[in-house]
Design a protein around this motif. Structure first.
Motif, PDB file in Angstrom:
ATOM      1  N   GLN A   1    -111.541  49.737 -75.323  1.00 34.49           N
ATOM      2  CA  GLN A   1    -110.893  48.535 -75.847  1.00 34.49           C
ATOM      3  C   GLN A   1    -110.459  47.620 -74.702  1.00 34.49           C
ATOM      4  OE1 GLN A   1    -110.133  47.958 -79.442  1.00 34.49           O
ATOM      5  NE2 GLN A   1    -111.868  49.360 -79.334  1.00 34.49           N
ATOM      6  N   LEU A   2    -110.417  46.335 -75.000  1.00 32.83           N
ATOM      7  CA  LEU A   2    -109.882  45.352 -74.066  1.00 32.83           C
ATOM      8  C   LEU A   2    -108.444  45.046 -74.459  1.00 32.83           C
ATOM      9  CD1 LEU A   2    -113.038  43.139 -74.173  1.00 32.83           C
ATOM     10  CD2 LEU A   2    -112.204  44.302 -72.129  1.00 32.83           C
ATOM     11  N   LEU A   3    -107.648  44.593 -73.520  1.00 37.75           N
ATOM     12  CA  LEU A   3    -106.271  44.187 -73.772  1.00 37.75           C
ATOM     13  C   LEU A   3    -106.166  42.697 -73.504  1.00 37.75           C
ATOM     14  CD1 LEU A   3    -104.482  47.141 -71.956  1.00 37.75           C
ATOM     15  CD2 LEU A   3    -104.963  46.916 -74.405  1.00 37.75           C
ATOM     16  N   GLY A   4    -105.499  41.983 -74.390  1.00 35.75           N
ATOM     17  CA  GLY A   4    -105.434  40.539 -74.239  1.00 35.75           C
ATOM     18  C   GLY A   4    -104.124  39.941 -74.701  1.00 35.75           C
ATOM     19  N   LEU A   5    -103.941  38.690 -74.307  1.00 38.28           N
ATOM     20  CA  LEU A   5    -102.786  37.890 -74.694  1.00 38.28           C
ATOM     21  C   LEU A   5    -103.296  36.618 -75.349  1.00 38.28           C
ATOM     22  CD1 LEU A   5    -100.794  38.252 -71.347  1.00 38.28           C
ATOM     23  CD2 LEU A   5    -100.325  39.462 -73.486  1.00 38.28           C
ATOM     24  N   ALA A   6    -102.765  36.291 -76.525  1.00 39.70           N
ATOM     25  CA  ALA A   6    -103.234  35.140 -77.293  1.00 39.70           C
ATOM     26  C   ALA A   6    -102.794  33.823 -76.677  1.00 39.70           C
ATOM     27  CB  ALA A   6    -102.730  35.230 -78.735  1.00 39.70           C
ATOM     28  N   LEU A   7    -103.650  32.826 -76.819  1.00 36.59           N
ATOM     29  CA  LEU A   7    -103.362  31.463 -76.379  1.00 36.59           C
ATOM     30  C   LEU A   7    -103.127  30.582 -77.595  1.00 36.59           C
ATOM     31  CD1 LEU A   7    -104.707  32.667 -73.825  1.00 36.59           C
ATOM     32  CD2 LEU A   7    -105.815  30.472 -73.502  1.00 36.59           C
ATOM     33  N   THR A   8    -102.397  29.506 -77.385  1.00 38.46           N
ATOM     34  CA  THR A   8    -102.194  28.504 -78.416  1.00 38.46           C
ATOM     35  C   THR A   8    -102.154  27.130 -77.767  1.00 38.46           C
ATOM     36  OG1 THR A   8    -100.785  27.792 -80.267  1.00 38.46           O
ATOM     37  CG2 THR A   8     -99.660  28.626 -78.321  1.00 38.46           C
ATOM     38  N   SER A   9    -102.505  26.119 -78.539  1.00 39.71           N
ATOM     39  CA  SER A   9    -102.372  24.749 -78.041  1.00 39.71           C
ATOM     40  C   SER A   9    -101.045  24.141 -78.490  1.00 39.71           C
ATOM     41  CB  SER A   9    -103.540  23.886 -78.530  1.00 39.71           C
ATOM     42  OG  SER A   9    -103.580  23.882 -79.937  1.00 39.71           O
ATOM     43  N   LYS A  10    -100.269  24.892 -79.258  1.00 35.68           N
ATOM     44  CA  LYS A  10     -98.960  24.414 -79.687  1.00 35.68           C
ATOM     45  C   LYS A  10     -98.005  24.433 -78.496  1.00 35.68           C
ATOM     46  CE  LYS A  10     -95.239  25.151 -82.944  1.00 35.68           C
ATOM     47  NZ  LYS A  10     -94.647  25.987 -83.981  1.00 35.68           N
ATOM     48  N   ASP A  11     -97.222  23.383 -78.343  1.00 38.70           N
ATOM     49  CA  ASP A  11     -96.274  23.280 -77.242  1.00 38.70           C
ATOM     50  C   ASP A  11     -94.962  23.949 -77.642  1.00 38.70           C
ATOM     51  OD1 ASP A  11     -94.689  22.633 -75.104  1.00 38.70           O
ATOM     52  OD2 ASP A  11     -94.815  20.465 -75.390  1.00 38.70           O
ATOM     53  N   HIS A  12     -94.659  25.067 -77.031  1.00 37.93           N
ATOM     54  CA  HIS A  12     -93.427  25.793 -77.353  1.00 37.93           C
ATOM     55  C   HIS A  12     -92.267  25.428 -76.441  1.00 37.93           C
ATOM     56  CE1 HIS A  12     -94.936  28.292 -80.559  1.00 37.93           C
ATOM     57  NE2 HIS A  12     -96.029  28.494 -79.856  1.00 37.93           N
ATOM     58  N   ASP A  13     -92.463  24.457 -75.564  1.00 40.58           N
ATOM     59  CA  ASP A  13     -91.342  24.006 -74.733  1.00 40.58           C
ATOM     60  C   ASP A  13     -90.240  23.410 -75.596  1.00 40.58           C
ATOM     61  OD1 ASP A  13     -92.680  24.828 -72.484  1.00 40.58           O
ATOM     62  OD2 ASP A  13     -93.385  22.823 -71.946  1.00 40.58           O
ATOM     63  N   ARG A  14     -90.645  22.733 -76.678  1.00 45.50           N
ATOM     64  CA  ARG A  14     -89.659  22.068 -77.541  1.00 45.50           C
ATOM     65  C   ARG A  14     -88.800  23.054 -78.312  1.00 45.50           C
ATOM     66  NH1 ARG A  14     -94.208  18.205 -79.849  1.00 45.50           N
ATOM     67  NH2 ARG A  14     -95.037  20.285 -80.007  1.00 45.50           N
ATOM     68  N   ASP A  15     -89.363  24.242 -78.648  1.00 44.20           N
ATOM     69  CA  ASP A  15     -88.602  25.224 -79.420  1.00 44.20           C
ATOM     70  C   ASP A  15     -88.398  26.511 -78.616  1.00 44.20           C
ATOM     71  OD1 ASP A  15     -91.185  26.198 -79.506  1.00 44.20           O
ATOM     72  OD2 ASP A  15     -91.286  26.360 -81.679  1.00 44.20           O
ATOM     73  N   HIS A  16     -88.296  26.377 -77.304  1.00 40.45           N
ATOM     74  CA  HIS A  16     -88.179  27.516 -76.402  1.00 40.45           C
ATOM     75  C   HIS A  16     -87.056  28.462 -76.802  1.00 40.45           C
ATOM     76  CE1 HIS A  16     -86.555  29.602 -72.845  1.00 40.45           C
ATOM     77  NE2 HIS A  16     -87.826  29.813 -72.578  1.00 40.45           N
ATOM     78  N   ASP A  17     -85.867  27.941 -77.025  1.00 41.33           N
ATOM     79  CA  ASP A  17     -84.717  28.801 -77.344  1.00 41.33           C
ATOM     80  C   ASP A  17     -84.912  29.541 -78.657  1.00 41.33           C
ATOM     81  OD1 ASP A  17     -83.545  27.983 -74.990  1.00 41.33           O
ATOM     82  OD2 ASP A  17     -82.296  26.459 -75.945  1.00 41.33           O
ATOM     83  N   GLN A  18     -85.423  28.851 -79.660  1.00 40.81           N
ATOM     84  CA  GLN A  18     -85.685  29.481 -80.960  1.00 40.81           C
ATOM     85  C   GLN A  18     -86.742  30.580 -80.813  1.00 40.81           C
ATOM     86  OE1 GLN A  18     -87.004  26.741 -83.972  1.00 40.81           O
ATOM     87  NE2 GLN A  18     -87.667  28.364 -85.331  1.00 40.81           N
ATOM     88  N   GLU A  19     -87.798  30.306 -80.087  1.00 35.28           N
ATOM     89  CA  GLU A  19     -88.850  31.305 -79.869  1.00 35.28           C
ATOM     90  C   GLU A  19     -88.300  32.525 -79.130  1.00 35.28           C
ATOM     91  OE1 GLU A  19     -92.642  31.268 -80.564  1.00 35.28           O
ATOM     92  OE2 GLU A  19     -91.389  30.412 -82.139  1.00 35.28           O
TER      93      GLU A  19
END
Length: 133
Positions: free
Chosen positions: A52-70
């Motif tokens: 198996q491979l191990l990976g981390l998902a990417l997104t084009s959504k900008d999470h800087d705006r909701d950093h604290d909530q995330e």
């Protein structure tokens, strides 16, 4: 659950048509709240666990705006920038705290090789958070 000290991160891209750590590939990723559903998305491959491979998902959504909530929800992101994995040239973020198992046969296509300095930055940041899903 995975712990960073037992995950062997590796940078070994080889543009040969087979998915390798250090490459961004497209594959199906299950939703956390309903693993029977998901979507095709870019994933940065960061290592292997047997076949198996191990990976981390990417997104084009900008999470800087909701950093604290995330962060309160246990989701941590790192700005990755742009790359050929996104045909529209949008900046991407990589999720650091959800390590995915990826079946090499389920990879739809290779998107790009991530340069080694950015790969090292992702791995350095992910070591604080990594868990398996």
């Amino acid at each position: 659950m995975w712990h960073a000290e037992v995950v062997k991160f590796e940078y070994a891209p080889d543009v040969d048509g087979d998915p390798d750590p250090g490459e961004v590939v497209w594959t199906w990723v299950a939703y956390e709240d309903d693993p029977t559903q998901g979507k095709d998305r870019p994933v940065l491959l960061v290592g292997r666990d047997g076949e198996q491979l191990l990976g981390l998902a990417l997104t084009s959504k900008d999470h800087d705006r909701d950093h604290d909530q995330e962060a309160r929800a246990g989701r941590h992101w790192l700005d990755l920038g742009t790359g050929p994995w996104d045909s529209r040239g949008r900046p991407s973020e990589v999720r650091l705290d959800r390590l995915l198992r990826v079946d090499p046969d389920a990879v739809r296509r290779e998107g790009a090789v991530l340069d080694e300095p950015r790969f090292a930055a992702v791995v350095g940041a992910a070591r604080r958070y990594v868990e398996a899903s």
